[in-house]
Structures are given as C-alpha cells and as structure tokens.
Design a protein around this motif. Structure first.
Motif, short mmCIF file in Angstrom:
data_model
loop_
_atom_site.label_atom_id
_atom_site.label_comp_id
_atom_site.label_asym_id
_atom_site.label_seq_id
_atom_site.Cartn_x
_atom_site.Cartn_y
_atom_site.Cartn_z
N ASN A 134 35.20 -1.16 20.74
CA ASN A 134 35.33 -0.16 21.81
C ASN A 134 34.01 -0.01 22.53
O ASN A 134 32.96 0.09 21.89
N ASN A 135 34.06 0.05 23.83
CA ASN A 135 32.84 0.21 24.62
C ASN A 135 32.40 1.68 24.55
O ASN A 135 33.03 2.54 25.17
N MET A 136 31.33 1.96 23.82
CA MET A 136 30.91 3.34 23.57
C MET A 136 30.34 4.03 24.82
O MET A 136 30.09 5.23 24.82
N ASP A 137 30.06 3.26 25.86
CA ASP A 137 29.61 3.86 27.13
C ASP A 137 30.64 3.61 28.23
O ASP A 137 30.36 3.82 29.41
N GLY A 138 31.81 3.13 27.84
CA GLY A 138 32.80 2.72 28.84
C GLY A 138 33.64 3.88 29.34
O GLY A 138 33.28 5.05 29.21
N ARG A 139 34.78 3.55 29.87
CA ARG A 139 35.65 4.52 30.52
C ARG A 139 36.01 5.66 29.55
O ARG A 139 36.36 5.43 28.41
N GLY A 140 35.92 6.89 30.05
CA GLY A 140 36.31 8.03 29.24
C GLY A 140 35.21 8.56 28.34
O GLY A 140 35.39 9.54 27.64
N THR A 141 34.02 7.90 28.35
CA THR A 141 32.91 8.44 27.55
C THR A 141 32.11 9.39 28.44
O THR A 141 32.22 9.36 29.67
N LEU A 142 31.27 10.22 27.82
CA LEU A 142 30.53 11.22 28.60
C LEU A 142 29.56 10.56 29.57
O LEU A 142 29.36 11.03 30.68
N ARG A 143 28.95 9.47 29.14
CA ARG A 143 28.01 8.78 30.02
C ARG A 143 28.73 8.31 31.30
O ARG A 143 28.25 8.45 32.41
N ASN A 144 29.93 7.77 31.07
CA ASN A 144 30.74 7.29 32.19
C ASN A 144 31.14 8.45 33.12
O ASN A 144 31.10 8.34 34.34
N VAL A 145 31.52 9.58 32.51
CA VAL A 145 31.92 10.77 33.29
C VAL A 145 30.75 11.25 34.14
O VAL A 145 30.89 11.57 35.33
N LYS A 146 29.55 11.29 33.52
CA LYS A 146 28.36 11.75 34.25
C LYS A 146 28.08 10.82 35.44
O LYS A 146 27.81 11.26 36.56
N GLU A 147 28.16 9.52 35.20
CA GLU A 147 27.87 8.56 36.28
C GLU A 147 28.90 8.67 37.40
O GLU A 147 28.57 8.59 38.59
N GLU A 148 30.17 8.87 37.01
CA GLU A 148 31.22 9.01 38.02
C GLU A 148 31.01 10.28 38.85
O GLU A 148 31.17 10.28 40.07
N ALA A 149 30.61 11.37 38.17
CA ALA A 149 30.36 12.63 38.88
C ALA A 149 29.20 12.46 39.86
O ALA A 149 29.24 12.98 40.99
N GLU A 150 28.17 11.72 39.45
CA GLU A 150 27.02 11.49 40.34
C GLU A 150 27.45 10.65 41.55
O GLU A 150 27.12 10.95 42.69
N ALA A 151 28.23 9.60 41.27
CA ALA A 151 28.67 8.71 42.35
C ALA A 151 29.54 9.45 43.36
O ALA A 151 29.49 9.19 44.57
N MET A 211 26.55 -7.24 25.24
CA MET A 211 27.27 -7.04 23.97
C MET A 211 28.78 -6.89 24.19
O MET A 211 29.59 -7.34 23.42
N HIS A 212 29.15 -6.23 25.30
CA HIS A 212 30.57 -5.97 25.51
C HIS A 212 31.16 -6.86 26.61
O HIS A 212 32.14 -6.53 27.22
N ARG A 213 30.47 -7.99 26.90
CA ARG A 213 30.94 -8.79 28.02
C ARG A 213 32.22 -9.54 27.71
O ARG A 213 33.03 -9.76 28.57
#
Length: 857
Positions: free
Chosen positions: A107-124, A1-3
């Motif tokens: 706007n990418n609702m799961d992209g940079r600066g969203t909570l999902r992105n923050v969680k994934e970055e913290a895990e990584a 969808m956001h490609r």
C-alpha cells in the motif's frame, strides 16, 4: 519504491515470501508421524483437480486416501484430517503475518486517501483554510466490538506480531523458531471466553497499536496542517463494546462492566507512565525534573491502585505538562517541546478512559424492565399503562420522578439494567464523563423505545444525565419510520431539554447486519442511505446536529468492504461531520492490526470525510433519475430476497446443510448465537454473524449478492440497462455497492457444494442460489465492462485467491464431515461416537476458514 504496479508488489512481497516460508513450515517436525506437512500439498492438489472434475468432497477425500494412505484405518484417516486442519490454521496465520509485514510496501503510505495526499490536494486546490475549518469539527470514531468473527487466542496474536517483525527483517532463524512455536501453540479454546476475556484481548490493540497510530495522526495534523497550533479537536475518538454490550448476552454483568472500565483506565495510565519515564530521561532541567517525578509517581500509584482511586487528577496531569512546556520554551530553547506536545496530544485524545465504553440493550428487554418496575413499585406508574395510547405513555415516561435502588428487585432484567446505569455513574466519576456516556437501544422502532431507557437513567438519581441516548434502527420497516420517531423526540419538551444540555447533538445508530439479513443487500444499503437523508433533514429542521453511528461488520454483507470509499460517496444530503463505525473480529486485525495498517486505514477514513465535504463539488449528489433507478433496483431485489427467505427450504437448509448449529459449539464468543433460548430456529432471533458466517462457510455468500442480479436483469429485459450503466458510471455510492457485492461473489465457490443439486430435499433450493449467483455475476460484468470480477483491484483479488487456495482443503474436509454426519444420523444410536468425531471435525474447521477470510463474506 512504489513505482511497480501494486499487483507486482503483492506478488513479490507476499505471495513469493509465503511460498518460501510455507515450504519451511511444512518440513518442520511437529508430531511423531512427520508426514503431515508432506501430504498436505498432495491433498490440496487432489482437491483442486477433484472440483474441476465435479467430484463431491467425500469422493475427493476418498480418492486421496486410496492414493496415498491405502490400508489405514478410519481412525488413522480422521487423525490425519484433524492434523491437516491444524496445519492449515497455521498457514493462515503465516499468510496474515506476511501480509501485515508487507503492508507499507503493497500500500502506498503517502498515496491517495492519506493525510499527506489530502494536504497536497488542499494546497493545489487552494482549500487549506476549508480543510483546517473542517478538521476543527470532524471526528472519526472506530468502536471495537468482540463479535466472534475471529478466533485467535492472545498467545497466537503475540506470535503473529513477532512473525511480522521477523519477516520484515527477513530473519530466517527467528522465523523458523516462531513457526515451530506456532505449531505447538493451541488455537482451540476449551472454554467460552467471558466478556472480560474478550475485552482484554481487544484492549491489546488499543495499547499496542491505536495509542501510537492515533497520536501520530493527530501530531501530523497539528504540525503539518495547523503549523504547530492546537487543533482544538480530538479528530480521533475510540469506542469499546466488550463488557458494555448487553444485547442478547446474559454474561455481561455490572461487575464485568466495572472491571472492563477499570482495565481500560489502568492500561492508559500505564501507557502514560511508560511515556513519562521515557520523557524524564530527556527533561533533566531544573524546575522540570521535579514535576516529572510527581507525574511519574502519581500515574504509577493510580495505575496499580486496587480500588481504582486516582492519585493524580487528569486536570492536574494536563496542568503539569503545560507548566513543563512553558518552562522548556522560555528557559530551555524549546528543547524536546515536540515530545511534550506529543504527550499532551495523547492525554487530550485518551483522557483517563482510553475508549468510551458503550452500554447497549435490546428495546424488548426495556419493556420487560418496565413490567418488573410496575410490579415491584406499583405507585410509580399507572396500573393501566399498557392500555394507554402513545401520547399518554410518553407523558408518563417523561414525567417519572423518583430514585429507585436496584437492590429492591429480584435477580432479573430490571435489577441488571438499573445497576448498569449506576455503573455508568461510577465509571464517569473515576474515568471522566467520556468513560461511559452512551446508552444504545437495539431494535428500536418507537418513541417509547427511546424514552424508556431515558426514564431509567433519571430513575437512577440522574436528573440531568450526562449520557447520550442512542436509538439503533435495524430492520427495513424501522429504518423507514426512523425520522418519524426522531421528530416526535425533537418536539418532546423533556427530551428537547436533555438535548440542549448535550449540545443539541443526537447520535443515531443504523445497523447493516440485521438490515441485510432482513431486507437483502441492495435494500438494506438503500434503506440506510434514505434513512440517513430523512434523519439529516429532520434534524437540521430542528437545529439538531445528527451524528450517524454505523453498525458495519467486516464483510460487505454486514456493511463492510471498502468502508472509506463508501463514506467518500455520501453526498451533502447526509450529515457527515463524524464517522462512527463498529469494527469487529477479523476486520480489527486486518485493518488495524499493525501500526502501519492502523495509521493507513484511520487516515483513509479521515480523508473520506474530507473529500466528501471539501473536494466533491456536489459530485456525490444523486439525481432524481438515479434515485428512481435505485428505488426500482432495491424494490425488485427486496422482493426477490423476501421470496427466497419464505422458501420452505430456507431455514431447514441452514440447519441441515450449513455449519449454523456448530457456531454455538466453537467457544469463540461470550454471547449466544441466538437472542432467545427457544429450540425452534427463528430467523428474526438469529444473530447476523452466524447467519452471514454460515453462508460464508458454504462459500455461497448469499447476503452479499442475492437479488442484485435479478434486479439488474429485470431492467435489462425491459430495455433499460443504459439507466443502470449511467447510474454506475456517475455515482460513487452505487459503484461502491456493486464493488463490494463483487467481492462477495469472488469469495464464493459453488463447486464445493455442487453435490447438493442432486439432493432430494435441497437440490432445487441449491439451484435457486446458484442461478442467482450466475445471474449476478453476468450482470455485474455487464455493468462494469470487466472480463472478470474485481478486475480493477488486482492486488485485493490476488490476496483473496491466495487465501481461498489455502483453505480449500479445509473446506473440503468440512463438507466431507457434514456429509458423514448426515449419513450416520440415519441411525444415530448405532453411530453415536462416529457422529461426535465428525461433528468435532466440522467445528474445528470453522476456525481456520473464518480467520482466512478476514472479511468473511
């Protein structure tokens, strides 16, 4: 969808749709003469061509009438111009609604600066533990203010919401009906709104947007980051100014403050009541249903109570919900326990107050209050108080011990200030302490500035006030000495005791708008940055947790722009455990107007704090060399801007050539555009909104760039441009500043006012502004390496260009009308009626232009 790239998504989902729906809109028959919609695109075409050929606005209007409306009377022509204004206002609404509807696609609702992105970055990065620790103490508080930078009445806001929904479904029949409704719905307010009206229109956003978005975010954090455990922190608080902000607004009374607090309380109770009714349909189990009935009745009776009495206490409400949760978990296989958690989270977030109603007053007024108290209660203070030195005055203020009644005073500032404090006590009794527990002092520049209202709190029978006293430092000199004032407060035994009772936490507000007006763009931002560093340092030294509350407006000239980028750029030398900021006017509707945009932008703010604290690894620390560069740039810029302000044509230009004096006539906000009533225009009394807004209407946006170009050029000529470039490439703070300035330049359009360069009185002054614009643009392109402004934000740039194109005919009409007023004013008696018509045209054109800008300058 956001490609596909964001710009393509914007073009396909916003621009293309706007063209289709606008063509439907222009063919709808709104008036007896059905050709307005057909003529407007022709007028737009002539405007665009005319400015390319260096024609002035009046020549463009004349050319249009000669070509398409030849032979019509002046009245007919003016009527058509008024109808154009009405059409363009509605085109802006249509564009807003389409942009809102397409928000989650663009706007990418799961992209940079969203909570999902923050969680994934913290895990990584294996930083989940640090993330959880941080979220246990970090908070974001948007505070809605009714500063008049957007003028949609409630009826129009409702249509925008419905249009948004219809556009998402591509429901052409519904869209057509709503556009027809929009065409018949008045935009113009016959009367000035009261502060209560402003409050009601903003509470709409709390009820319909923030209530769902804030709790959705909280639930996400609890479920996905804390694995269902209680976060133990609200994460999101809400603040509110209409009805509490008295600074320069004589219409905010104690009665209005109490009515607004009651309205906030009633709204949250009704929201809970609706949710409990919904939940009751699921929780039909034995032992649970009865408790649901009790809550439903208690909430309803509390919400509709005429006296505002609470029939179900907050503690009782929470205790019943916890009881239900326990029963459901132990006896009913945890059925619907997520829904119960959602309800508990909402109650923990919003209590019975919904949002904290801040009280704000100007330090100068507190001096008046003191004089009135000395006259009415001569025994309270020494008669020679004014002659005492600072230390002695501080001793008097902290030693005051009495209870005074506002009714002992004549109508005036003392009575209204003291009764506002009694109102805070009443609100705390009914809505809980967070209902009204902050007292803000604007234009605060001294220790007495803080201790006077602190003394008034205690004189109202509040020996240990459950209130945070918050100084607001705004001008460049006040910002520079803010840490000195705070050190004196931290070492004052009486105030220190108060801070201990408040958990050793001090909130300090910093004002961008007046800072920019006072010191220019670079100096205001740098002064605030340095003030925050000094205040952080002194607070840490005395064991105080400092919280910064930023008075940031919508546009970059008022501290707005890419706000989350700004917060993410602050280094470890600035306390950043809470992000508190004012959100106003069009920024409320553009950033928080729908559930999607509200959730996205709240998440961006949350993640900016997280990335600054957890992911930055010291990247945001400014080197000594960078500081030196910034100091030089700010000093040169400040001198350039100060000289510009001292130009003998500065004030006359704003008075005669801009829309400044028309702001007061628009009935857009409850408060006057100046702090005092003098006939003489004085820059320090002028509010930042009409100041920034007037430059924006001229499409010159001076506060967002003036001095920036000169500062960079000076270093360039000294062969030191590589220092600026290095600073830009290594500092997010500087990069964000320049990107926001670039946005101000992108929204400027000098051909509109190019006719002024031939003006006998103002030609040279116009040239000064235009030269600085050209200089700043060249320097910004040089430092960024771009070929055009905002090259790195193509979708944002496309949105600005689309909006600017819609309002170009409107601005042309506005400038034409201003020129006619000037011409006709040479013989005001003879032309009285005509002047009135053209002045009305200027005022009417203000609306659509500001609404279109969303972030005005």
């Amino acid at each position: 969808m956001h490609r596909e790239p964001r710009l393509d998504r914007f073009n396909d989902n916003v621009l293309a749709k706007y063209q289709v729906y606008n063509s439907i809109f222009l063919t709808l028959p709104y008036d007896e003469i059905q050709k307005t919609g057909a003529l407007l695109p022709l007028f737009q075409d002539i405007c665009e061509k005319g400015f390319k050929e260096n024609k002035n606005p009046s020549e463009i209007v004349e050319r249009f009438f000669n070509k398409y409306e030849d032979g019509h009377s002046e009245d007919d022509r003016n009527n058509l111009l008024f109808r154009f204004i009405q059409y363009i206002e509605r085109q802006v609404v249509l564009f807003d609604a389409i942009e809102d509807a397409s928000f989650p696609i663009v706007n990418n609702m799961d992209g940079r600066g969203t909570l999902r992105n923050v969680k994934e970055e913290a895990e990584a990065k294996q930083k989940v533990k640090e993330l959880k620790e941080y979220l246990k103490r970090f908070k974001v508080r948007p505070t809605l203010t009714a500063h008049p930078t957007q003028f949609y009445p409630g009826t129009v806001l409702g249509i925008i919401t419905d249009l948004d929904n219809a556009i998402q479904k591509n429901d052409l029949v519904k869209i057509k009906a709503l556009l027809a409704q929009l065409g018949k719905t008045p935009f113009f307010k016959k009367e000035k709104p009261t502060p209560y009206d402003e409050a009601v229109s903003l509470i709409w956003y709390f009820e319909n947007v923030f209530y769902q978005s804030a709790s959705k975010i909280h639930n996400y954090i609890q479920q996905n980051i804390f694995d269902g455990e209680d976060v133990g922190n609200q994460v999101i608080n809400l603040g509110f100014w209409p009805g509490g902000d008295r600074d320069g607004n004589p219409f905010v009374t104690t009665e209005i403050t109490l009515r607004v607090a009651k309205r906030l309380r009633r709204t949250i109770l009704l929201n809970y009541y609706r949710d409990i009714r919904e939940l009751k349909r699921r929780l039909t189990f034995r032992g649970v249903h009865e408790l649901m009935n009790e809550m439903e009745k208690g909430l309803y009776d509390s919400a509709v109570s005429g006296t505002g009495d609470i029939k179900l206490s907050l503690e009782d409400f929470i205790s019943k919900l916890n009881q239900i949760k326990e029963i459901v978990m132990t006896k009913h296989q945890s059925l619907f326990v997520d829904e119960i958690d959602d309800m508990l989270n909402k109650v923990n977030l919003f209590g019975y107050h919904f949002a904290t109603l801040d009280i704000r007053q100007d330090a100068g007024i507190h001096n008046e209050v003191l004089e009135e108290i000395m006259q009415t209660k001569p025994d309270l203070l020494p008669s020679n108080y004014a002659e005492l030195n600072e230390e002695e005055q501080v001793k008097v203020l902290t030693g005051l011990n009495a209870k005074i009644d506002p009714e002992d005073f004549e109508e005036g500032m003392a009575k209204s200030t003291l009764s506002s404090i009694y109102a805070m006590q009443e609100i705390q009794k009914k809505s809980g302490e967070p209902g009204a527990n902050r007292y803000i002092i604007s234009n605060c520049g001294s220790i007495q500035g803080v201790l006077q209202p602190f003394a008034y709190l205690r004189l109202c029978g509040w020996e240990e006030p459950s209130v945070d006293v918050i100084p607001l430092f705004e001008t460049v000199p006040d910002l520079q000495s803010a840490h000195v004032v705070m050190k004196k407060l931290y070492t004052n035994p009486v105030y220190k005791e108060h801070l201990e009772r408040r958990g050793n936490k001090q909130t300090i507000m910093l004002g961008f708008s007046d800072g920019t007006k006072d010191g220019g763009y670079l100096m205001a931002n740098w002064s605030i940055y340095k003030a925050k560093e000094e205040l952080t340092k002194i607070s840490r030294e005395y064991g105080i947790k400092v919280v910064f509350f930023d008075g940031r407006g919508g546009p970059p000239a008022r501290g707005g722009g890419k706000t989350h980028q700004f917060y993410a750029s602050l280094g470890p030398t600035i306390e950043n455990e809470e992000i508190q900021l004012t959100v106003q006017g069009q920024t409320i509707s553009s950033n928080f107007g729908t559930k999607d945009s509200c959730t996205y932008n709240l998440e961006q703010l949350l993640s900016s704090g997280v990335s600054n604290e957890i992911f930055s690894n010291g990247k945001n620390l400014l080197s000594d060399k960078a500081r030196q560069t910034m100091n030089e740039l700010a000093d040169i810029s400040y001198e350039t801007y100060s000289n510009f302000k001292k130009h003998p044509r500065f004030i006359p230009y704003l008075e005669k050539m801009s829309t400044l004096k028309y702001y007061a006539k628009t009935n857009i906000g409850s408060r006057p555009s100046k702090r005092n009533k003098s006939a003489e225009l004085n820059l320090s009394d002028l509010r930042a909104i009409p100041f920034v807004g007037s430059w924006s209407q001229l499409k010159q946006n001076v506060p967002g760039f003036f001095g920036v170009g000169t500062a960079m050029e000076k270093l360039d000529k000294a062969g030191r441009f590589d220092e600026v470039k290095e600073f830009y490439e290594h500092s997010e703070f500087f990069k964000t500043l320049l990107e926001n300035s670039m946005m101000s330049l992108t929204k400027s359009f000098f051909p509109l006012t190019a006719y002024m360069k031939d003006d006998e009185e103002f030609g040279e002054f116009w040239q000064v502004i235009h030269d600085e614009f050209i200089r700043t643009k060249a320097m910004l392109l040089k430092v960024t390496g771009y070929d055009s402004l905002m090259e790195n934000q193509p979708a944002g740039k496309a949105s600005i260009q689309a909006r600017e194109r819609i309002v170009l005919p409107l601005l042309t009409i506005q400038q034409h009308a201003l020129r006619m007023v000037q011409e006709l004013s040479k013989d005001p008696e003879k032309n009285k009626e005509k002047i009135e018509i053209y002045e009305k045209m200027v005022t009417r054109s203000l609306y659509g232009n500001i609404n279109a800008s969303r972030n005005s300058a």
